[in-house]
Design a protein around this motif. Structure first.
Motif, PDB file in Angstrom:
ATOM      1  N   ILE A  44       0.843  -1.202   0.000  1.00 53.15           N
ATOM      2  CA  ILE A  44       0.000   0.000   0.000  1.00 53.15           C
ATOM      3  C   ILE A  44       0.873   1.245   0.000  1.00 53.15           C
ATOM      4  CG2 ILE A  44      -0.184   0.041   2.530  1.00 53.15           C
ATOM      5  CD1 ILE A  44      -3.059   1.150   2.146  1.00 53.15           C
ATOM      6  N   GLU A  45       0.409   2.268  -0.705  1.00 53.85           N
ATOM      7  CA  GLU A  45       1.071   3.564  -0.740  1.00 53.85           C
ATOM      8  C   GLU A  45      -0.014   4.626  -0.838  1.00 53.85           C
ATOM      9  OE1 GLU A  45       4.216   6.153  -3.543  1.00 53.85           O
ATOM     10  OE2 GLU A  45       3.745   4.058  -4.025  1.00 53.85           O
ATOM     11  N   ILE A  46       0.095   5.682  -0.032  1.00 53.53           N
ATOM     12  CA  ILE A  46      -0.881   6.762  -0.090  1.00 53.53           C
ATOM     13  C   ILE A  46      -0.160   8.112  -0.122  1.00 53.53           C
ATOM     14  CG2 ILE A  46      -2.634   5.438   1.166  1.00 53.53           C
ATOM     15  CD1 ILE A  46      -2.061   7.268   3.606  1.00 53.53           C
ATOM     16  N   ALA A  47      -0.831   9.102  -0.664  1.00 56.94           N
ATOM     17  CA  ALA A  47      -0.337  10.477  -0.642  1.00 56.94           C
ATOM     18  C   ALA A  47      -1.554  11.390  -0.642  1.00 56.94           C
ATOM     19  CB  ALA A  47       0.546  10.761  -1.848  1.00 56.94           C
ATOM     20  N   PHE A  48      -1.498  12.463   0.159  1.00 54.45           N
ATOM     21  CA  PHE A  48      -2.629  13.391   0.169  1.00 54.45           C
ATOM     22  C   PHE A  48      -2.208  14.753   0.686  1.00 54.45           C
ATOM     23  CE2 PHE A  48      -2.721  11.671   4.474  1.00 54.45           C
ATOM     24  CZ  PHE A  48      -3.047  12.762   5.272  1.00 54.45           C
ATOM     25  N   THR A  49      -3.001  15.748   0.327  1.00 56.89           N
ATOM     26  CA  THR A  49      -2.896  17.091   0.857  1.00 56.89           C
ATOM     27  C   THR A  49      -4.252  17.749   0.666  1.00 56.89           C
ATOM     28  OG1 THR A  49      -1.630  19.170   0.819  1.00 56.89           O
ATOM     29  CG2 THR A  49      -2.114  18.138  -1.300  1.00 56.89           C
ATOM     30  N   HIS A  50      -4.378  19.003   1.082  1.00 56.25           N
ATOM     31  CA  HIS A  50      -5.597  19.773   0.853  1.00 56.25           C
ATOM     32  C   HIS A  50      -5.257  21.030   0.061  1.00 56.25           C
ATOM     33  CE1 HIS A  50      -7.514  17.192   3.847  1.00 56.25           C
ATOM     34  NE2 HIS A  50      -8.679  17.766   3.569  1.00 56.25           N
ATOM     35  N   THR A  51      -6.219  21.501  -0.706  1.00 56.61           N
ATOM     36  CA  THR A  51      -6.073  22.743  -1.453  1.00 56.61           C
ATOM     37  C   THR A  51      -7.310  23.603  -1.196  1.00 56.61           C
ATOM     38  OG1 THR A  51      -7.233  22.031  -3.452  1.00 56.61           O
ATOM     39  CG2 THR A  51      -4.899  21.437  -3.273  1.00 56.61           C
ATOM     40  N   ASN A  52      -7.323  24.777  -1.777  1.00 57.56           N
ATOM     41  CA  ASN A  52      -8.480  25.662  -1.631  1.00 57.56           C
ATOM     42  C   ASN A  52      -9.543  25.432  -2.705  1.00 57.56           C
ATOM     43  OD1 ASN A  52      -8.101  27.173   0.745  1.00 57.56           O
ATOM     44  ND2 ASN A  52      -6.530  28.423  -0.262  1.00 57.56           N
ATOM     45  N   GLN A  53      -9.400  24.367  -3.491  1.00 56.95           N
ATOM     46  CA  GLN A  53     -10.436  24.072  -4.480  1.00 56.95           C
ATOM     47  C   GLN A  53     -11.590  23.344  -3.801  1.00 56.95           C
ATOM     48  OE1 GLN A  53      -8.358  21.538  -7.296  1.00 56.95           O
ATOM     49  NE2 GLN A  53      -9.155  19.687  -6.369  1.00 56.95           N
ATOM     50  N   TYR A  54     -12.770  23.418  -4.425  1.00 60.15           N
ATOM     51  CA  TYR A  54     -13.941  22.727  -3.895  1.00 60.15           C
ATOM     52  C   TYR A  54     -13.897  21.253  -4.302  1.00 60.15           C
ATOM     53  CZ  TYR A  54     -16.185  27.169  -2.691  1.00 60.15           C
ATOM     54  OH  TYR A  54     -16.484  28.385  -2.132  1.00 60.15           O
ATOM     55  N   GLY A  55     -14.617  20.460  -3.528  1.00 64.48           N
ATOM     56  CA  GLY A  55     -14.776  19.058  -3.882  1.00 64.48           C
ATOM     57  C   GLY A  55     -13.618  18.189  -3.428  1.00 64.48           C
ATOM     58  N   GLU A  56     -13.605  16.962  -3.931  1.00 59.59           N
ATOM     59  CA  GLU A  56     -12.599  15.958  -3.583  1.00 59.59           C
ATOM     60  C   GLU A  56     -12.004  15.391  -4.859  1.00 59.59           C
ATOM     61  OE1 GLU A  56     -14.499  13.050  -1.010  1.00 59.59           O
ATOM     62  OE2 GLU A  56     -15.888  14.588  -0.289  1.00 59.59           O
ATOM     63  N   GLU A  57     -10.722  15.068  -4.811  1.00 59.68           N
ATOM     64  CA  GLU A  57     -10.032  14.551  -5.997  1.00 59.68           C
ATOM     65  C   GLU A  57      -9.210  13.335  -5.598  1.00 59.68           C
ATOM     66  OE1 GLU A  57      -6.462  16.023  -8.987  1.00 59.68           O
ATOM     67  OE2 GLU A  57      -7.804  17.520  -8.106  1.00 59.68           O
ATOM     68  N   TYR A  58      -9.461  12.212  -6.287  1.00 59.41           N
ATOM     69  CA  TYR A  58      -8.774  10.965  -5.946  1.00 59.41           C
ATOM     70  C   TYR A  58      -8.168  10.326  -7.188  1.00 59.41           C
ATOM     71  CZ  TYR A  58     -11.534  11.480  -1.680  1.00 59.41           C
ATOM     72  OH  TYR A  58     -12.106  11.964  -0.528  1.00 59.41           O
TER      73      TYR A  58
END
Length: 662
Positions: free
Chosen positions: A248-262
């Motif tokens: 398993i490998e994961i990466a994530f962050t948050h931005t000021n855009q709306y919604g979710e992106e995967y």
């Protein structure tokens, strides 16, 4: 009553079709693939869309080379596209065992991946992929290099034509060349951007792998972290969290855009429609963050603005179709623990530890983002409730929406990929499309004039503006893309200044509030002809032009007195005048509403021309939107004045017999 009786008698008089032993046929493996290609590669297509079959063929070949890399046999793959029509792939793995080379590339359900000891976590386990490539190619070559010898096979449409073995000094590995059969893939070509995206995804998931694509080197050092960096169109709020574990490998962050992106992957396969692993990530990343802060945050507030990727390796993965774009497996391995538990335990342990260690630079910034989303959600709670009630009532009888029968979220429908919705301007244009559409797969949503310019506005406007709210409800995207109702969202506007403006306003709406809809490749612009050029058969001397036109009319009972060409560009118009002259009749289409439903059926049928709206990191979307859709009116006005081009009128007689329509 007499009418029913007549119908009954008529049906009784119909002759019974004989059903004998001669009706029972057996197809060879290659014949079956060619007869039912959709079972093996999904849609055929011409290469203009990333899901078209030519890219599935390429993927099936490369998957085998990737499996060799995963087995630590060869860290370099060479991919070349010749004239956008043919493909060669050379890896430096172990090479297909030469004694079974014919069976390995031409007999279904034959392969080396049924033994999990050799290929424990592979994408293709069913022995189908490369055989489908062989069957659907006008020419297919395979060479297996093993220990100083190379066995070479050549096939044409799945039929073996050549087979020889010779000595060689080349490194071990496999070489495959194929040219898709253009009798199946009509007017196809490989598009560089789609191929490069596919290859980059392979390198993100396989650190240390080098892919040489037409002489260009593609390699990733940081895996999924590189994927997010290369795909984000806005800056991250905190450094990307990148964690690796076993399988398993994961990466994530948050931005000021709306919604979710995967972005999700299984055994190196890009699962563009997600699946059980992506659902598990969404559930447990929100749960872990909520428990870390020990506050009653809503999951939607926690995930708002998230950009994330997950890749897992599963033994004997089960996908929902041969194209492998959605994972259906629930277990990590037969008889083992569930994917949900495996992903959940990993996220709970690793992400919780990471947030404790990186409190100031990650956890504090993340909590501020969650609080900001919470404040905005609460501020528009009242208007949201009213808008949902309004949309619910409208769904019962939404005069703006002419729905279709098959939807993208219909899990078990084989035609769900075909589902689309046309966003039109006004009742005139929507009327033509509505009368000529396929009611099974094509819906129509009619805008009332120009929509609001929503650039710089908060998401509250989606609920305050009735048109935006109804469009959101029609697409079913309020809570993300998991239940998106249409695979293709097609903006269909006139080819004039007003139509272009409306097109920009609709795309701005998606970019502002639902960028994932564009990033996932669901938004398109309908290309409609600018001109109709036609001439009477008696005036056309070129017999080949008539023959080509007649070939398209074989299903019609009566041939038209005219040969007609629909032209999408000025060059196509000139070509048509040359072919159909002398003195052709030319119609300039000023708007979609002027095109009759009978004619419109040509433009939204099998030969539909779509231009996909794409979004990349180097597009500088925020700056573009601010310039073209912002309030810098004087700056734009000066730009237009400085760059205005005035075309001189064409000499009279250059364009003859212009007809404004009938």
């Amino acid at each position: 009553m007499s009418e029913n009786k007549n119908n009954k008698n008529s049906s009784q008089e119909q002759p019974t079709v004989a059903y004998t032993d001669d009706n029972i046929r057996h197809l060879s493996d290659m014949e079956h693939v060619r007869t039912r290609p959709g079972m093996y590669i999904g849609r055929l297509g011409d290469g203009s869309l990333p899901e078209d079959g030519v890219y599935v063929l390429l993927k099936e070949v490369i998957d085998n080379s990737i499996d060799e890399f995963k087995m630590h046999a060869g860290d370099r793959i060479e991919v070349d596209i010749i004239d956008n029509l043919s493909v060669s792939v050379r890896d430096y793995g172990r090479g297909i065992p030469q004694g079974k080379l014919v069976e390995a590339v031409s007999v279904l359900n034959t392969g080396g991946k049924y033994d999990s000891k050799a290929f424990k976590k592979s994408v293709g386990l069913n022995g189908v992929g490369v055989k489908a490539v062989n069957a659907l190619s006008s020419r297919f070559e395979v060479k297996s290099y093993r220990d100083g010898t190379v066995r070479c096979l050549v096939f044409e449409k799945g039929v073996l034509k050549e087979d020889h073995t010779e000595e060689t000094q080349d490194e071990n590995g496999t070489y495959i060349f194929f040219r898709p059969d253009d009798t199946l893939f009509k007017n196809y070509s490989f598009h560089d951007e789609f191929v490069e995206t596919m290859l980059r995804n392979y390198t993100y998931l396989n650190s240390g792998l080098t892919i040489m694509y037409n002489g260009r080197r593609i390699k990733s050092r940081n895996g999924l972290e590189d994927l997010l960096v290369d795909n984000m169109t806005v800056d991250p709020l905190y450094p990307i969290v990148h964690i690796k574990g076993e399988d398993i490998e994961i990466a994530f962050t948050h931005t000021n855009q709306y919604g979710e992106e995967y972005h999700s992957f299984v055994n190196g396969q890009h699962t563009t429609q997600g699946g059980t692993h992506q659902s598990a990530f969404k559930e447990h990343i929100a749960k872990t963050i909520k428990e870390f802060f020990d506050k009653n945050y809503e999951y939607t507030d926690i995930r708002n603005g998230i950009v994330a990727a997950i890749a897992i390796n599963v033994e004997e993965p089960v996908f929902e179709s041969q194209t492998k774009i959605k994972l259906g497996s629930t277990l990590m391995e037969p008889g083992g623990e569930t994917i949900n538990k495996y992903v959940g335990d990993f996220i709970k342990r690793e992400v919780d530890n990471y947030l404790h260690i990186h409190k100031e630079d990650v956890a504090d910034v993340l909590e501020n983002k969650i609080k900001e989303s919470e404040r905005e959600r609460k501020a528009m709670a009242g208007v949201t409730k009213l808008a949902r009630e309004r949309a619910k009532k409208a769904n019962l009888h939404n005069r703006k929406l002419r729905d279709c029968r098959i939807h993208f979220c219909d899990v078990r429908d084989d035609r769900k990929e075909e589902s689309s919705i046309f966003i039109t301007e006004g009742d005139s244009a929507s009327g033509s499309i509505t009368k000529s559409r396929d009611v099974n797969t094509q819906a129509v949503f009619s805008l009332r004039g120009k929509p609001l310019n929503c650039f710089g506005l908060s998401k509250k406007v989606v609920y305050e503006n009735e048109e935006f709210n109804l469009l959101q409800a029609a697409l079913n995207i309020e809570d993300g893309l998991d239940d998106l109702r249409y695979n293709k969202v097609i903006v269909a506007t006139d080819a004039d200044v007003d139509g272009m403006h409306i097109r920009l306003l609709v795309i701005t709406f998606f970019l502002q509030f639902y960028p994932e809809l564009i990033k996932k490749g669901h938004v398109y612009v309908l290309q409609t002809p600018l001109f109709r050029v036609r001439n009477r058969r008696s005036k056309i001397k070129n017999k080949q032009v008539i023959a080509n036109a007649d070939a398209k009319l074989l299903k019609n009972e009566k041939k038209s007195d005219f040969i007609t060409r629909y032209c999408y560009t000025e060059q196509e118009r000139l070509d048509a005048i040359r072919d159909l002259g002398p003195d052709p009749e030319i119609t300039r289409f000023k708007g979609l509403g002027e095109i009759s439903p009978d004619e419109f059926a040509h433009f939204i049928g099998p030969d539909i021309r779509l231009e996909q709206v794409t979004l990349h990191k180097n597009d500088q979307v925020q700056k573009l939107l601010e310039y073209y859709m912002g309030k810098n009116t004087m700056e734009r006005q000066n730009f237009i004045i400085d760059n205005l081009v005035i075309e001189e009128d064409k000499p009279e007689g250059e364009e003859t017999n212009v007809d404004d329509g009938e």
